[in-house]
Design an enzyme around this catalytic site. Structure first.
Site, PDB file in Angstrom:
ATOM      1  N   HIS A 223      15.644 -36.915  -4.881  1.00  8.54           N
ATOM      2  CA  HIS A 223      15.098 -37.427  -3.754  1.00  8.54           C
ATOM      3  C   HIS A 223      13.753 -36.929  -3.548  1.00  8.54           C
ATOM      4  O   HIS A 223      13.168 -36.783  -2.608  1.00  8.54           O
ATOM      5  CB  HIS A 223      16.038 -36.732  -2.422  1.00  8.54           C
ATOM      6  CG  HIS A 223      17.161 -37.017  -2.311  1.00  8.54           C
ATOM      7  ND1 HIS A 223      17.707 -38.533  -1.737  1.00  8.54           N
ATOM      8  CD2 HIS A 223      18.516 -36.399  -2.536  1.00  8.54           C
ATOM      9  CE1 HIS A 223      19.185 -38.476  -1.915  1.00  8.54           C
ATOM     10  NE2 HIS A 223      19.518 -37.404  -2.357  1.00  8.54           N
TER      11      HIS A 223
ATOM     12  N   LYS B  21       5.680  -4.471  -3.913  1.00  9.26           N
ATOM     13  CA  LYS B  21       7.166  -4.425  -3.565  1.00  9.26           C
ATOM     14  C   LYS B  21       7.635  -4.562  -2.290  1.00  9.26           C
ATOM     15  O   LYS B  21       8.510  -5.653  -2.068  1.00  9.26           O
ATOM     16  CB  LYS B  21       7.566  -2.678  -4.176  1.00  9.26           C
ATOM     17  CG  LYS B  21       9.094  -2.625  -3.955  1.00  9.26           C
ATOM     18  CD  LYS B  21       9.850  -3.707  -5.085  1.00  9.26           C
ATOM     19  CE  LYS B  21      11.290  -3.470  -5.234  1.00  9.26           C
ATOM     20  NZ  LYS B  21      12.132  -4.427  -5.822  1.00  9.26           N
TER      21      LYS B  21
ATOM     22  N   CYS C 294       0.803  -1.087   0.006  1.00  4.71           N
ATOM     23  CA  CYS C 294      -0.026   0.046  -0.102  1.00  4.71           C
ATOM     24  C   CYS C 294       1.036   1.233   0.051  1.00  4.71           C
ATOM     25  O   CYS C 294       1.912   1.261   0.433  1.00  4.71           O
ATOM     26  CB  CYS C 294      -0.905  -0.014   1.134  1.00  4.71           C
ATOM     27  SG  CYS C 294      -1.975  -1.535   1.439  1.00  4.71           S
TER      28      CYS C 294
ATOM     29  N   LYS D 121      12.256 -15.723  -9.669  1.00  6.19           N
ATOM     30  CA  LYS D 121      11.959 -14.768 -10.532  1.00  6.19           C
ATOM     31  C   LYS D 121      11.100 -15.288 -11.728  1.00  6.19           C
ATOM     32  O   LYS D 121      10.123 -14.373 -11.928  1.00  6.19           O
ATOM     33  CB  LYS D 121      13.281 -14.304 -11.421  1.00  6.19           C
ATOM     34  CG  LYS D 121      14.361 -13.322 -10.651  1.00  6.19           C
ATOM     35  CD  LYS D 121      14.005 -12.060 -10.443  1.00  6.19           C
ATOM     36  CE  LYS D 121      13.174 -11.800  -9.211  1.00  6.19           C
ATOM     37  NZ  LYS D 121      13.840 -11.813  -7.934  1.00  6.19           N
TER      38      LYS D 121
ATOM     39  N   ASN E 116      -1.760   2.655   5.856  1.00  5.30           N
ATOM     40  CA  ASN E 116      -1.003   1.496   5.509  1.00  5.30           C
ATOM     41  C   ASN E 116      -0.711   0.801   7.042  1.00  5.30           C
ATOM     42  O   ASN E 116      -0.607   1.304   8.049  1.00  5.30           O
ATOM     43  CB  ASN E 116       0.312   1.795   5.126  1.00  5.30           C
ATOM     44  CG  ASN E 116       0.259   2.331   3.694  1.00  5.30           C
ATOM     45  OD1 ASN E 116      -0.714   2.136   3.172  1.00  5.30           O
ATOM     46  ND2 ASN E 116       1.516   2.601   3.222  1.00  5.30           N
ATOM     47  N   GLY E 117      -0.889  -0.432   7.012  1.00  7.56           N
ATOM     48  CA  GLY E 117      -0.429  -1.313   8.266  1.00  7.56           C
ATOM     49  C   GLY E 117      -1.556  -1.862   8.625  1.00  7.56           C
ATOM     50  O   GLY E 117      -2.707  -2.372   7.692  1.00  7.56           O
TER      51      GLY E 117
ATOM     52  N   ARG F  15       3.874  -0.405  -4.896  1.00  5.43           N
ATOM     53  CA  ARG F  15       3.677  -0.831  -3.387  1.00  5.43           C
ATOM     54  C   ARG F  15       2.363  -1.370  -3.231  1.00  5.43           C
ATOM     55  O   ARG F  15       2.022  -1.953  -2.145  1.00  5.43           O
ATOM     56  CB  ARG F  15       3.480   0.441  -2.659  1.00  5.43           C
ATOM     57  CG  ARG F  15       5.059   0.848  -2.353  1.00  5.43           C
ATOM     58  CD  ARG F  15       4.906   1.828  -1.226  1.00  5.43           C
ATOM     59  NE  ARG F  15       4.761   1.271   0.207  1.00  5.43           N
ATOM     60  CZ  ARG F  15       5.625   1.111   0.958  1.00  5.43           C
ATOM     61  NH1 ARG F  15       6.691   1.404   0.873  1.00  5.43           N
ATOM     62  NH2 ARG F  15       5.164   0.511   2.176  1.00  5.43           N
TER      63      ARG F  15
ATOM     64  N   GLU G  77      16.885 -18.445  -6.696  1.00  5.41           N
ATOM     65  CA  GLU G  77      16.466 -16.946  -7.273  1.00  5.41           C
ATOM     66  C   GLU G  77      15.939 -17.232  -8.888  1.00  5.41           C
ATOM     67  O   GLU G  77      15.032 -16.285  -9.027  1.00  5.41           O
ATOM     68  CB  GLU G  77      17.861 -16.039  -7.294  1.00  5.41           C
ATOM     69  CG  GLU G  77      17.409 -14.747  -7.672  1.00  5.41           C
ATOM     70  CD  GLU G  77      16.385 -13.922  -7.092  1.00  5.41           C
ATOM     71  OE1 GLU G  77      16.029 -14.344  -5.671  1.00  5.41           O
ATOM     72  OE2 GLU G  77      16.218 -12.852  -7.562  1.00  5.41           O
TER      73      GLU G  77
ATOM     74  N   TRP H 219      -2.734  -2.799  -1.337  1.00  4.99           N
ATOM     75  CA  TRP H 219      -2.603  -4.249  -1.597  1.00  4.99           C
ATOM     76  C   TRP H 219      -3.375  -4.681  -0.565  1.00  4.99           C
ATOM     77  O   TRP H 219      -3.062  -4.611   0.688  1.00  4.99           O
ATOM     78  CB  TRP H 219      -1.263  -4.199  -1.231  1.00  4.99           C
ATOM     79  CG  TRP H 219      -0.757  -5.665  -1.650  1.00  4.99           C
ATOM     80  CD1 TRP H 219      -0.492  -6.429  -2.708  1.00  4.99           C
ATOM     81  CD2 TRP H 219      -0.278  -6.806  -0.611  1.00  4.99           C
ATOM     82  NE1 TRP H 219      -0.089  -7.626  -2.452  1.00  4.99           N
ATOM     83  CE2 TRP H 219      -0.114  -8.010  -1.160  1.00  4.99           C
ATOM     84  CE3 TRP H 219      -0.896  -6.698   1.057  1.00  4.99           C
ATOM     85  CZ2 TRP H 219       0.044  -9.276  -0.549  1.00  4.99           C
ATOM     86  CZ3 TRP H 219      -0.599  -8.088   1.480  1.00  4.99           C
ATOM     87  CH2 TRP H 219      -0.263  -9.199   0.994  1.00  4.99           C
TER      88      TRP H 219
ATOM     89  N   GLU I 166       7.232 -15.372 -10.168  1.00  3.51           N
ATOM     90  CA  GLU I 166       6.711 -14.135  -9.561  1.00  3.51           C
ATOM     91  C   GLU I 166       6.005 -13.549 -10.801  1.00  3.51           C
ATOM     92  O   GLU I 166       5.081 -12.813 -10.709  1.00  3.51           O
ATOM     93  CB  GLU I 166       7.548 -13.528  -8.839  1.00  3.51           C
ATOM     94  CG  GLU I 166       8.687 -12.659  -9.045  1.00  3.51           C
ATOM     95  CD  GLU I 166       9.380 -11.994  -8.059  1.00  3.51           C
ATOM     96  OE1 GLU I 166      10.737 -11.747  -8.241  1.00  3.51           O
ATOM     97  OE2 GLU I 166       8.724 -11.204  -7.312  1.00  3.51           O
TER      98      GLU I 166
END
Ligand code: M6R
Length: 594
Positions: free
Chosen positions: A490, A589, A2, A471, A97-98, A27, A467, A71, A474
């Site tokens: 395994h 983000k 947010c 990438k 926000n929060g 955000r 990583e 968000w 997402e």
């Protein structure tokens, strides 16, 4: 998560708010809204992106306003749940926000007192509490409301007829941008770079009254002075600069990022002075904590430090730390966070500090919460990273970790010189990866048809496999899993076959032979193999279905070039699949909720 903005000054607020919100959309982007106050408060919001909202807005008169890009946490993305939220009278508007932990209890109480709620959000209790406590002063009513709230918040509040904005923060970032007879509020610096580079960072628990001419801050109930800082970023840094996506721009900035980060460290007289955590005398082990991509950087850091300094490193996901245990034997830790605002990282730092642990933060954002609560800070110089998918910040974190470690490495001076030279050559090596970009793009066009993929590596490139998979998943929504190459047999072997490609990150180090054997095993199960190999490699090339040649570097630095290849692979695969690369679904983000 947010984004919050606010404006107060001599200009019409609407255009400024929309522009700031557009810069902050990374955000959170499931809905957005603005409120502008003059004689009356007018709110416009919807479950659309900022550009779409701007197109539907009438001209709103008013030189005071607030805005929010969301968000979702409480309640689905919808017009009603979008911010700003208002009190019963519609005079007070709040962007938040929060997370308000006791929102249910507060709501029940407020409803029993006659307040009418319309949304499913926790945030809506704030304007109602302010309304409840309002007598003749908005700041007093806000302070009284905040006394009732448990949880995290960054808020900006406006009220019709008042030429002031009231802002407050706790466990969620908020800055004030200082202009010339106008002031700006934002949850993040890039939002306001078009207007000012002078900022004031609010501390935990601060409440500030902002007018066009002044900012009055109260901390713990008394007036306090908060310093003004100059932001080291420019508007250009936060623009796309001709690239189709921020992600591609940021991938391409990496040679510069390596140069800037290195020259920053080299220019500091005693860069190692801060870093006794890595190799200080008697050091027995090191703890590293981070989330997501930064966690992968920490995992690479483990290999760097263990190889060069020969002390054990424990790496933990920050969100697991509170369940798993304690700080290292010597109570020192390295915490990595690009944004410096990740809630799980902040929580872990607080726990570390309760255990009297000395915390060194590696972060990209000057003035971020992490930078202010850590005992020492090492800044990466990646510039603002806007793309939700982290790229350049990861490479900058690796450079920071090499640099922290080199002074303590148990190698002779000649080897040390070679390593420093190797580091300095990295920008040129990354550039060589870009020379191959067209080939990566063509390969991505083929890769895009798969729905599942594995990424494998060994040793220092195992975290790069993790990583690469992160990438890809997402931004392209292909289900991808990163594995240490030795682990595939395994269990995951059960999923191999012609429709499940395996991306193998092969380095010319002591992992080479084992990787070769693993690739043969994968081929025997009919999975297509895409291998990243050094330019002149013949053996793997003979086995793999596709090859991406990477420039030869010391194996210690191979994660830097390999990750750039995987970033480009993810980018072009997502592009081929028509995904919204800079705004991947359900993500934002910086993750400021636990
Ligand atoms: O700002 P941080 O480095 O603390 O963020 C941690 C993760 O949320 C972040 O690295 C995330 O995994 C990336 N955006 C993924 O590309």
């Amino acid at each position: 998560m947010c984004g919050i903005v606010g404006y107060i000054g001599g200009r019409q607020a609407q255009t400024i708010l929309l522009n700031c919100l557009g810069r902050l959309e990374y955000r959170g982007y499931d809905s957005c809204g603005i409120a502008v106050a003059a004689e009356h408060t007018t709110v416009f919001k919807d479950a659309v992106r900022v550009k779409a909202l701007a197109q539907t807005l009438p001209k709103l008169e008013g030189k005071t306003g607030i805005g929010h890009t969301r968000w979702a946490t409480h309640g689905e993305p919808s017009m009603i749940n979008a911010h700003p939220h208002c009190d019963c009278t519609g005079r007070i508007a709040v962007a938040h926000n929060g997370v308000i932990n006791n929102s249910q209890k507060l709501k029940q109480q407020l409803v029993s007192e006659g307040h009418l709620f319309v949304s499913e959000t926790d945030s809506e209790v704030i304007p109602h509490l302010i309304e409840k406590y309002y007598e003749d002063s908005l700041p007093k009513a806000v302070e009284a409301a905040l006394h009732e709230i448990e949880g995290s918040y960054a808020i900006v509040v406006l009220m019709e007829g008042e030429r002031e904005l009231v802002v407050a923060r706790k466990d969620s970032p908020l800055i004030i941008g200082i202009g010339d007879r106008e002031n700006f509020i934002a949850s993040d610096v890039p939002a306001i770079l078009d207007y000012t580079s002078r900022v004031m960072y609010l501390e935990e628990g601060d409440v500030a009254v902002v007018t066009g001419d002044e900012v009055k801050v109260r901390g713990n109930g008394v007036e306090v002075a908060r310093e003004e800082h100059k932001v080291p970023w420019t508007v250009k840094d936060a623009q796309r600069g001709g690239y189709e996506h921020f992600m591609l721009k940021e991938i391409h900035e990496q040679p510069k990022v390596v140069r800037d980060t290195l020259s920053e460290y080299i220019s500091i007289a005693q860069p190692a002075a801060d870093m006794t955590v890595v190799g200080g005398s008697g050091m027995e082990d090191i703890l590293m904590l981070a989330c997501g991509t930064s966690y992968h950087a920490a995992l690479v850091g483990k290999y760097i430090i263990e190889q060069l300094v020969k002390i054990p490193v424990r790496v933990e996901i920050a969100s697991e730390f509170s369940y798993s245990g304690r700080a290292s034997a010597r109570n020192k830790a390295i915490v990595i966070s690009q944004s410096g605002e990740t809630a799980d990282v902040l929580k872990a730092i607080k726990q570390l500090k309760n255990e009297d642990c000395h915390v060194i933060a590696v972060t990209n954002v000057v003035g971020s919460t992490v930078s202010r609560i850590a005992d020492q800070v090492v800044y990466t110089r990646a510039g603002p990273e806007i793309s939700v998918a982290a790229t350049k910040s990861f490479v900058a974190q690796l450079i920071a970790l090499y640099w922290l470690t080199l002074p303590y490495s148990r190698v002779d001076i000649r080897q040390l010189d070679e390593m420093v030279l190797g580091l300095r050559q990295l920008p040129g090596k990354i550039q060589q990866v870009f020379d191959n970009e067209e080939a990566i793009k063509s390969l991505a066009a083929e890769f895009a048809r798969f729905n599942n993929a594995f990424f494998v590596g060994r040793g220092i490139n195992y975290p790069i496999a993790l990583e690469g998979a992160l990438k890809l998943k997402e931004i392209s929504y292909i289900h991808a899993e990163g594995y240490s190459a030795g682990e595939l047999k395994h269990g995951p072997f059960a999923l191999l076959g012609p429709e499940t490609p395996v991306v193998a990150v092969v380095a010319r180090d002591n992992t080479y032979e084992a990787m070769l054997a693993n690739i043969k095993e994968v081929k025997a199960r009919k999975s297509p193999v895409l291998a990243l190999v050094e330019d002149d490699d013949d053996e793997v090339s003979g086995l793999a279905d596709w090859i991406i040649p990477v420039p030869g570097v010391d194996a210690l630095f191979s994660p830097v070039v390999n990750v750039v290849v995987l970033q480009l692979l993810a980018y072009y695969t997502a592009k081929q699949r028509g995904c919204p690369i800079d705004f991947p679904r359900n993500l934002a983000k910086s993750v400021t909720v636990e």
